[in-house]
Design an enzyme around this catalytic site. Structure first.
Site, PDB file in Angstrom:
ATOM      1  N   SER A   1      39.791  38.739  40.945  1.00 31.25           N
ATOM      2  CA  SER A   1      39.903  39.085  39.525  1.00 31.25           C
ATOM      3  C   SER A   1      38.847  38.363  38.712  1.00 31.25           C
ATOM      4  CB  SER A   1      41.297  38.714  39.008  1.00 31.25           C
ATOM      5  OG  SER A   1      41.387  37.321  38.852  1.00 31.25           O
ATOM      6  N   CYS A   2      38.718  38.791  37.451  1.00 33.05           N
ATOM      7  CA  CYS A   2      37.691  38.216  36.576  1.00 33.05           C
ATOM      8  C   CYS A   2      38.214  37.038  35.773  1.00 33.05           C
ATOM      9  CB  CYS A   2      37.134  39.281  35.648  1.00 33.05           C
ATOM     10  SG  CYS A   2      36.224  40.508  36.565  1.00 33.05           S
ATOM     11  N   ASP A   3      39.245  36.383  36.267  1.00 37.69           N
ATOM     12  CA  ASP A   3      39.724  35.172  35.608  1.00 37.69           C
ATOM     13  C   ASP A   3      39.287  33.987  36.448  1.00 37.69           C
ATOM     14  OD1 ASP A   3      41.329  32.958  34.755  1.00 37.69           O
ATOM     15  OD2 ASP A   3      42.601  34.414  33.725  1.00 37.69           O
ATOM     16  N   SER A   4      38.655  33.019  35.792  1.00 40.10           N
ATOM     17  CA  SER A   4      38.083  31.926  36.588  1.00 40.10           C
ATOM     18  C   SER A   4      39.134  30.998  37.174  1.00 40.10           C
ATOM     19  CB  SER A   4      37.067  31.153  35.770  1.00 40.10           C
ATOM     20  OG  SER A   4      37.689  30.702  34.597  1.00 40.10           O
TER      21      SER A   4
ATOM     22  N   ASN B   1      43.340  43.208  35.636  1.00 38.08           N
ATOM     23  CA  ASN B   1      41.992  43.714  35.968  1.00 38.08           C
ATOM     24  C   ASN B   1      42.047  45.026  36.755  1.00 38.08           C
ATOM     25  OD1 ASN B   1      39.843  40.803  36.618  1.00 38.08           O
ATOM     26  ND2 ASN B   1      40.148  41.979  34.769  1.00 38.08           N
TER      27      ASN B   1
END
Ligand code: PLP
Length: 376
Positions: free
Chosen positions: A323-326, A366
């Site tokens: 996903s695009c969450d760090s 996402n």
């Protein structure tokens, strides 16, 4: 890992991560608990994995159920258990949910304060209540903090209040912390419990039950003591603190009953480095914190990961989700050894993922689908 799971995966060729759970392992685990603690009733902690087939199997095997919400109560009833086999074990309940559970026939409720006792006395008159006490979670790999339970010194007052409001002051509960590697952890909580039993007996209230909670481990990377060892240590502690007046006991295994029954198949999406001299490879999988592996939070649960290249040389890697969450990084503080020959597109098997995975998976963060789950 079982041959049935491997065979299933070979025949399916799934696109996307999926959990496969072998009911035969759940059955073996249940029977091991029943044998290790023969005088103790098993209340499966439904939140670990509420799949209907797991619930149905456990109903057949004679299990009871620890539930945290009306929805879980309904799932257990739908699987064929009567309400007398259900404990509403969450200490935090809306009064109208207590009333609905009572209408459905549930008569056993957890509390940890007088306000909750008052709700139950109004919404579930005459029901049995047990009071959760705080206990030391030392050593647990997934400790449960102070959210649930009250100080042992307060529990007697909570139960006395229940008694005076016409409820049955039934007993006590505690949880030694999930994934608890030390079988002796039950000793101190049982000592505190016995003291509360004596205290209330002097006030004319006879408690009957101790709920020993969960905490029984699944095997991840480290070996864990067998269930039998836990059974022996718990029995010794009961003897020591209650003498020959051992109360009725129940356990609420979640992880220990279904954790090792499940395997997640995932795929390597990308392998890269952050600079020319980066000593660590970054391995990105199609599964992460938001679609099944939430328990890697703070790198607490470290799953065994098998690859097709495990006999090759290994090097430490950072493992991250898609996903695009760090925050969606699984292992970085303590890098994870993976084979140097691992490639983009390789399938990996994440073991010990039968508990606390599928239902922790977000609806579609996402656009990644919730974790698919097959029970075989
Ligand atoms: C989650 C939970 C359990 C199960 O714990 P495990 O460590 O998975 O066995 C048992 N009892 C209660 C009240 C719980 O909330």
């Amino acid at each position: 890992m079982t041959d049935r799971i491997l065979e299933f995966l070979r025949s399916r060729r799934e696109d996307g991560p999926c959990l496969v759970l072998d009911l035969e392992v759940v059955r073996d685990n249940y029977l091991a608990f029943a044998k290790a603690l023969p005088d103790t009733r098993v209340y499966y902690a439904v939140k670990a994995n509420p799949d209907p087939q797991i619930l149905e199997l456990l109903v057949q095997l004679g299990s009871s159920f620890d539930t945290a919400s009306l929805a879980e109560i309904q799932q257990v009833l739908a699987a064929g258990a009567g309400p007398e086999r259900i404990s509403y074990g969450n200490t935090i309940k809306k009064e109208r949910d207590i009333a609905r559970a009572y209408e459905l026939g549930v008569r056993l409720f957890a509390v940890d304060c007088e306000a909750e006792v008052e709700k139950i006395s109004r919404a579930a008159p005459g029901a049995r209540v047990f009071c959760r006490i705080l206990c030391d979670n030392n050593g647990a790999e997934w400790p449960l903090s102070r959210k649930f339970g009250c100080a042992p010194a307060m529990a007697a007052r909570v139960l006395e209040r229940a008694h005076s409001l016409g409820l049955v002051a039934y007993g006590l509960s505690f949880h030694v912390g999930s994934q608890q590697p030390n079988p002796k952890s039950w000793d101190r909580a049982l000592k505190a419990s016995a003291a509360i039993f004596r205290d209330l007996a002097e006030r004319g209230i006879g408690l009957q039950m101790v709920n020993l909670g969960g905490g029984f481990p699944a095997k991840y990377l480290k070996d864990m003591p067998a269930v039998k060892t836990y059974g022996q240590a718990i029995f010794r502690a009961l003897r020591k603190h209650f003498g020959n007046r051992i109360p009725e006991t129940i356990i609420e295994p979640g992880r220990g009953l279904v954790g090792n029954a499940g395997v997640i198949e995932a795929e390597v999406v990308l392998i890269s480095r952050k600079s020319d001299d980066d000593p660590l490879r970054w391995v990105y999988l199609d599964i992460g914190k938001f679609n099944g592996l939430a328990e890697t939070m703070d790198e607490m649960i470290r799953y065994p990961i098998r690859t097709p290249f495990d006999s090759d040389p290994m090097e430490p890697c950072v493992i991250a989700g898609p996903s695009c969450d760090s925050v969606d990084v699984l292992y970085e503080k303590q890098p994870y050894p993976l084979p140097v020959s691992l490639e983009i597109g390789s399938k990996v098997l994440i073991e010990g993922t039968g508990a606390y995975t599928a239902t922790y998976s977000s609806v579609s963060f996402n656009g990644f689908a919730p974790l698919k789950s097959y029970v075989i």
